[in-house]
Motif scaffolding. Sequence first.
Motif, PDB file in Angstrom:
ATOM      1  N   ALA A 110       1.148  -5.428   2.257  1.00 52.57           N
ATOM      2  CA  ALA A 110       1.642  -5.141   1.163  1.00 52.57           C
ATOM      3  C   ALA A 110       2.248  -6.417   0.209  1.00 52.57           C
ATOM      4  CB  ALA A 110       2.678  -4.073   1.242  1.00 52.57           C
ATOM      5  N   GLY A 126      -0.206  -3.216   5.079  1.00 57.45           N
ATOM      6  CA  GLY A 126      -0.830  -2.631   3.849  1.00 57.45           C
ATOM      7  C   GLY A 126      -0.674  -0.988   4.263  1.00 57.45           C
ATOM      8  N   HIS A 175       2.761   0.333   3.899  1.00 54.02           N
ATOM      9  CA  HIS A 175       3.152   0.331   2.438  1.00 54.02           C
ATOM     10  C   HIS A 175       2.772   1.582   1.932  1.00 54.02           C
ATOM     11  CE1 HIS A 175       4.814  -1.011  -1.349  1.00 54.02           C
ATOM     12  NE2 HIS A 175       3.452  -1.046  -1.671  1.00 54.02           N
ATOM     13  N   GLY A 176       1.559   1.953   2.025  1.00 56.82           N
ATOM     14  CA  GLY A 176       0.823   3.081   1.267  1.00 56.82           C
ATOM     15  C   GLY A 176       1.637   4.402   1.966  1.00 56.82           C
ATOM     16  N   THR A 211       5.006   4.523   0.201  1.00 57.12           N
ATOM     17  CA  THR A 211       4.972   4.884  -1.124  1.00 57.12           C
ATOM     18  C   THR A 211       4.215   6.180  -1.516  1.00 57.12           C
ATOM     19  OG1 THR A 211       2.999   3.629  -1.438  1.00 57.12           O
ATOM     20  CG2 THR A 211       5.232   2.594  -1.757  1.00 57.12           C
TER      21      THR A 211
END
Length: 213
Positions: free
Chosen positions: A148, A196, A199-200, A203
């Motif tokens: 991220a 990554g 982070h997905g 969020t």
Amino acid sequence: MTMPRPSRWPELVRAAGEEFREHGYDNATLESIGARVGILKGSVYNYVGSKEELLLAVVEQPARALLAELDRLRADTGSSVAVRLRELIRTQVRIFADYHPAAFVYLQHVGKVRSPAFAQFAEMDRRYISAVESLLAEGVANREFSFAGPPPLAARAIVGMLDWMQHWFVPQDPQADAQLADQLFALALGGLFAAGGVHGLATGGRPTVPVRD
């Protein structure tokens, strides 16, 4: 025939590093540094004209050693980014050990000295962080990494992790230090692979998975 006295310069530089590390640059004195090697303050002036000159001598070696290794790694285009990152972390830990405590004196004090003699180190710092950023950007471009945020963010996180070693690292032996470096590398690499996707999820988005050929 009278033989010349051997130079105490290497001892003096090491004593200065120890004094700066333990008591801070502002509190260290040429008298206390000289006492560590058994010479009077007046004799210290045979080698340097000021405490600032001693600080410069202490920090210059580890800074130049690290940049030389960094240039070598940047030229190693035949290895994967992950392998070069591992070597970078191993190099950093080795320099912390080989130049202890001088390398930590650099981290603690060099940014606080505004003398023109120390301006070179600001450029060295820029070269260092730029090289790490470039390395990570290459890893993203060739799909070795998925994390991220932009490469500068990840570079500063990794450099910050290494810089924080000044608060807890005590050199052991080469094998133990190398093992520690590989443990730090594993932490960094795990984040570069998985950040990554995590982070997905954090969020509320869709997790991503790094693609590696």
